[in-house]
Design a protein around this motif. Structure first.
Motif, PDB file in Angstrom:
ATOM      1  N   GLN A 107      16.785  40.063 -12.118  1.00 43.84           N
ATOM      2  CA  GLN A 107      15.811  41.004 -12.636  1.00 43.84           C
ATOM      3  C   GLN A 107      15.689  40.895 -14.153  1.00 43.84           C
ATOM      4  O   GLN A 107      14.617  41.106 -14.721  1.00 43.84           O
ATOM      5  CB  GLN A 107      16.228  42.426 -12.251  1.00 43.84           C
ATOM      6  CG  GLN A 107      15.244  43.508 -12.634  1.00 43.84           C
ATOM      7  CD  GLN A 107      15.635  44.836 -12.049  1.00 43.84           C
ATOM      8  OE1 GLN A 107      15.133  45.217 -10.999  1.00 43.84           O
ATOM      9  NE2 GLN A 107      16.538  45.530 -12.697  1.00 43.84           N
ATOM     10  N   ALA A 108      16.805  40.528 -14.805  1.00 38.84           N
ATOM     11  CA  ALA A 108      16.800  40.355 -16.257  1.00 38.84           C
ATOM     12  C   ALA A 108      16.237  38.998 -16.671  1.00 38.84           C
ATOM     13  O   ALA A 108      16.147  38.719 -17.866  1.00 38.84           O
ATOM     14  CB  ALA A 108      18.213  40.513 -16.806  1.00 38.84           C
ATOM     15  N   GLY A 109      15.889  38.157 -15.699  1.00 34.81           N
ATOM     16  CA  GLY A 109      15.217  36.907 -16.002  1.00 34.81           C
ATOM     17  C   GLY A 109      16.037  35.647 -15.845  1.00 34.81           C
ATOM     18  O   GLY A 109      15.542  34.545 -16.089  1.00 34.81           O
ATOM     19  N   ALA A 110      17.309  35.764 -15.435  1.00 32.20           N
ATOM     20  CA  ALA A 110      18.160  34.579 -15.297  1.00 32.20           C
ATOM     21  C   ALA A 110      17.799  33.782 -14.047  1.00 32.20           C
ATOM     22  O   ALA A 110      17.370  34.343 -13.034  1.00 32.20           O
ATOM     23  CB  ALA A 110      19.626  34.986 -15.243  1.00 32.20           C
TER      24      ALA A 110
ATOM     25  N   GLU B 133      14.343  46.159 -16.446  1.00 35.24           N
ATOM     26  CA  GLU B 133      15.680  45.863 -16.948  1.00 35.24           C
ATOM     27  C   GLU B 133      15.646  45.762 -18.465  1.00 35.24           C
ATOM     28  O   GLU B 133      14.799  45.095 -19.040  1.00 35.24           O
ATOM     29  CB  GLU B 133      16.177  44.538 -16.347  1.00 35.24           C
ATOM     30  CG  GLU B 133      17.670  44.354 -16.419  1.00 35.24           C
ATOM     31  CD  GLU B 133      18.411  45.255 -15.453  1.00 35.24           C
ATOM     32  OE1 GLU B 133      19.006  46.244 -15.913  1.00 35.24           O
ATOM     33  OE2 GLU B 133      18.395  44.971 -14.249  1.00 35.24           O
ATOM     34  N   LEU B 134      16.579  46.455 -19.119  1.00 29.29           N
ATOM     35  CA  LEU B 134      16.567  46.507 -20.573  1.00 29.29           C
ATOM     36  C   LEU B 134      17.151  45.248 -21.197  1.00 29.29           C
ATOM     37  O   LEU B 134      16.767  44.875 -22.306  1.00 29.29           O
ATOM     38  CB  LEU B 134      17.345  47.738 -21.054  1.00 29.29           C
ATOM     39  CG  LEU B 134      16.756  49.087 -20.644  1.00 29.29           C
ATOM     40  CD1 LEU B 134      17.648  50.210 -21.152  1.00 29.29           C
ATOM     41  CD2 LEU B 134      15.338  49.251 -21.192  1.00 29.29           C
ATOM     42  N   LEU B 135      18.091  44.606 -20.522  1.00 31.88           N
ATOM     43  CA  LEU B 135      18.699  43.398 -21.058  1.00 31.88           C
ATOM     44  C   LEU B 135      17.898  42.176 -20.624  1.00 31.88           C
ATOM     45  O   LEU B 135      17.435  42.104 -19.486  1.00 31.88           O
ATOM     46  CB  LEU B 135      20.148  43.283 -20.593  1.00 31.88           C
ATOM     47  CG  LEU B 135      21.053  44.448 -20.989  1.00 31.88           C
ATOM     48  CD1 LEU B 135      22.481  44.206 -20.517  1.00 31.88           C
ATOM     49  CD2 LEU B 135      21.031  44.653 -22.499  1.00 31.88           C
ATOM     50  N   ASP B 136      17.781  41.219 -21.508  1.00 29.13           N
ATOM     51  CA  ASP B 136      16.946  40.045 -21.250  1.00 29.13           C
ATOM     52  C   ASP B 136      17.820  38.801 -21.140  1.00 29.13           C
ATOM     53  O   ASP B 136      18.468  38.404 -22.095  1.00 29.13           O
ATOM     54  CB  ASP B 136      15.943  39.877 -22.385  1.00 29.13           C
ATOM     55  CG  ASP B 136      14.934  38.753 -22.125  1.00 29.13           C
ATOM     56  OD1 ASP B 136      14.969  38.187 -21.007  1.00 29.13           O
ATOM     57  OD2 ASP B 136      14.133  38.456 -23.024  1.00 29.13           O
ATOM     58  N   LEU B 137      17.826  38.195 -19.950  1.00 31.97           N
ATOM     59  CA  LEU B 137      18.542  36.947 -19.728  1.00 31.97           C
ATOM     60  C   LEU B 137      17.573  35.791 -19.488  1.00 31.97           C
ATOM     61  O   LEU B 137      17.947  34.779 -18.904  1.00 31.97           O
ATOM     62  CB  LEU B 137      19.489  37.076 -18.535  1.00 31.97           C
ATOM     63  CG  LEU B 137      20.600  38.114 -18.608  1.00 31.97           C
ATOM     64  CD1 LEU B 137      21.504  38.020 -17.369  1.00 31.97           C
ATOM     65  CD2 LEU B 137      21.431  37.968 -19.876  1.00 31.97           C
TER      66      LEU B 137
ATOM     67  N   PHE C  49      28.195  42.054 -19.233  1.00 29.76           N
ATOM     68  CA  PHE C  49      29.075  40.957 -19.630  1.00 29.76           C
ATOM     69  C   PHE C  49      28.329  39.626 -19.724  1.00 29.76           C
ATOM     70  O   PHE C  49      28.733  38.741 -20.476  1.00 29.76           O
ATOM     71  CB  PHE C  49      30.237  40.823 -18.653  1.00 29.76           C
ATOM     72  CG  PHE C  49      31.409  41.717 -18.977  1.00 29.76           C
ATOM     73  CD1 PHE C  49      31.893  41.826 -20.272  1.00 29.76           C
ATOM     74  CD2 PHE C  49      32.045  42.436 -17.974  1.00 29.76           C
ATOM     75  CE1 PHE C  49      32.975  42.633 -20.570  1.00 29.76           C
ATOM     76  CE2 PHE C  49      33.137  43.246 -18.263  1.00 29.76           C
ATOM     77  CZ  PHE C  49      33.602  43.351 -19.569  1.00 29.76           C
ATOM     78  N   ALA C  50      27.268  39.478 -18.961  1.00 34.84           N
ATOM     79  CA  ALA C  50      26.494  38.232 -19.017  1.00 34.84           C
ATOM     80  C   ALA C  50      25.568  38.190 -20.218  1.00 34.84           C
ATOM     81  O   ALA C  50      25.060  37.123 -20.565  1.00 34.84           O
ATOM     82  CB  ALA C  50      25.681  38.057 -17.732  1.00 34.84           C
ATOM     83  N   SER C  51      25.365  39.318 -20.865  1.00 32.53           N
ATOM     84  CA  SER C  51      24.408  39.416 -21.960  1.00 32.53           C
ATOM     85  C   SER C  51      25.085  39.295 -23.317  1.00 32.53           C
ATOM     86  O   SER C  51      26.313  39.289 -23.430  1.00 32.53           O
ATOM     87  CB  SER C  51      23.680  40.766 -21.887  1.00 32.53           C
ATOM     88  OG  SER C  51      24.541  41.815 -22.353  1.00 32.53           O
TER      89      SER C  51
ATOM     90  N   SER D 200      29.812  33.037 -20.583  1.00 29.17           N
ATOM     91  CA  SER D 200      30.548  34.205 -20.118  1.00 29.17           C
ATOM     92  C   SER D 200      31.041  33.964 -18.705  1.00 29.17           C
ATOM     93  O   SER D 200      30.262  33.600 -17.813  1.00 29.17           O
ATOM     94  CB  SER D 200      29.644  35.444 -20.149  1.00 29.17           C
ATOM     95  OG  SER D 200      30.311  36.575 -19.629  1.00 29.17           O
ATOM     96  N   LEU D 201      32.343  34.159 -18.489  1.00 29.40           N
ATOM     97  CA  LEU D 201      32.944  34.114 -17.161  1.00 29.40           C
ATOM     98  C   LEU D 201      33.359  35.527 -16.795  1.00 29.40           C
ATOM     99  O   LEU D 201      34.031  36.213 -17.580  1.00 29.40           O
ATOM    100  CB  LEU D 201      34.169  33.196 -17.135  1.00 29.40           C
ATOM    101  CG  LEU D 201      33.942  31.696 -16.910  1.00 29.40           C
ATOM    102  CD1 LEU D 201      33.122  31.110 -18.051  1.00 29.40           C
ATOM    103  CD2 LEU D 201      35.277  30.966 -16.808  1.00 29.40           C
ATOM    104  N   ILE D 202      32.969  35.965 -15.612  1.00 29.92           N
ATOM    105  CA  ILE D 202      33.226  37.327 -15.158  1.00 29.92           C
ATOM    106  C   ILE D 202      33.894  37.263 -13.784  1.00 29.92           C
ATOM    107  O   ILE D 202      33.426  36.533 -12.903  1.00 29.92           O
ATOM    108  CB  ILE D 202      31.907  38.124 -15.028  1.00 29.92           C
ATOM    109  CG1 ILE D 202      31.052  37.984 -16.281  1.00 29.92           C
ATOM    110  CG2 ILE D 202      32.185  39.580 -14.705  1.00 29.92           C
ATOM    111  CD1 ILE D 202      29.568  38.177 -16.032  1.00 29.92           C
TER     112      ILE D 202
END
Length: 281
Positions: free
Chosen positions: A42-45, A12-16, A243-245, A151-153
């Motif tokens: 997968q992004a770490g959250a 995953e390219l984005l890191d949470l 949106f979470a990033s 962030s709210l989605i």
């Protein structure tokens, strides 16, 4: 890190990493919320996962285990204090919250399948409370936990913008949801809390597969969409991850269409019912 299905890229390219998120609305492994949760994790959250009731718990609990979720709780948003209990648990364990995916909706079948003019007051109230007011309540409860912003989605559908044949009461409900996104974005912006919606195209979920004529709607959508296809559930999950990033740090009050572009075309004509609320989660 858990084993993920082929739809998810293991790199995953984005890191949470270090971020905490709440995911509502997973009903089974074909829910859009499930694919989003996979990308978040997968992004770490770290994730808190809710399920509606004892009937859905056997389907959701194994998925929450795959996500290594430390908080797994029932949450019928229509039940008194249910949401408060979830946010209390988040506050006790993490003391903060970085993002929420709101993917819940409900309407009595008689009101869902009937004409808008025939919708009962009780059915209309239930649909608005579960699908719209629950987002407002989540925003209120999340604000104290999002001291560093957040962030709210939420998930919507094209029927909230224009008439979609047979979408009936859910059209006004989704319109109210999208209006709430804009007003919440306005109110929470000074706290650096972003509020956005994803307007997802119809997806072949387990619930949708039981609808008579749903394949006709999918075929009509694929014919009308500029990309000449229907979307994949994973495409909605990737948009939710965005949106979470921090990559969308300057975006709020937006309705992002993940529908292969069908929203820019004319009406979709199909002798088929519209997707159920589950079909667009």
């Amino acid at each position: 890190m858990p084993d993920f299905p082929e739809c998810c890229d293991p790199a995953e390219l984005l890191d949470l990493s270090g971020r905490k998120g709440l995911v509502t609305g997973i009903a089974n492994d074909r829910s859009l919320a499930w694919l989003a949760a996979l990308h978040f994790r997968q992004a770490g959250a770290d994730l808190a996962i809710t399920y509606r009731d004892a009937r859905t718990q056997p389907y959701v609990a194994p998925l929450a285990a795959r996500l290594e979720a430390p908080i797994v709780m029932p949450c019928d948003v229509g039940a008194p204090d249910a949401l408060e209990a979830v946010f209390d648990a988040i506050a006790a364990r993490w003391g903060k919250l970085d993002f929420i995916l709101h993917a819940v909706g409900s309407v009595p079948p008689a009101d869902l399948h009937g004409r808008l003019t025939e919708c009962s007051a009780e059915g209309f109230a239930e649909a608005m409370m579960v699908s719209v007011y629950s987002l407002i309540r989540m925003a209120r409860l999340a604000e104290p936990l999002m001291q560093a912003g957040g962030s709210l989605i939420t998930l919507s559908y094209l029927g909230g913008e224009r008439v979609v044949e047979n979408y009936n009461v859910m059209g006004p409900v989704k319109a109210a949801l999208e209006a709430s996104v804009r007003y919440l974005a306005h109110e929470l912006g000074p706290a650096n809390i972003r509020v956005n919606a994803i307007s997802a195209g119809p997806v072949q979920t387990r619930a949708a597969s039981g609808l008579s004529g749903f394949s006709g709607l999918l075929a009509a959508t694929a014919r009308s969409a500029p990309l000449r296809r229907n979307i994949e559930a994973d495409e909605v999950g990737r948009a939710a991850l965005l949106f979470a990033s921090n990559y969308t740090s300057g975006i709020t009050g937006e309705v992002l269409h993940v529908d292969a572009g069908v929203h820019i075309e004319g009406p979709v004509h199909a002798d088929a019912p519209r997707p159920s609320p589950e079909a667009v989660r």
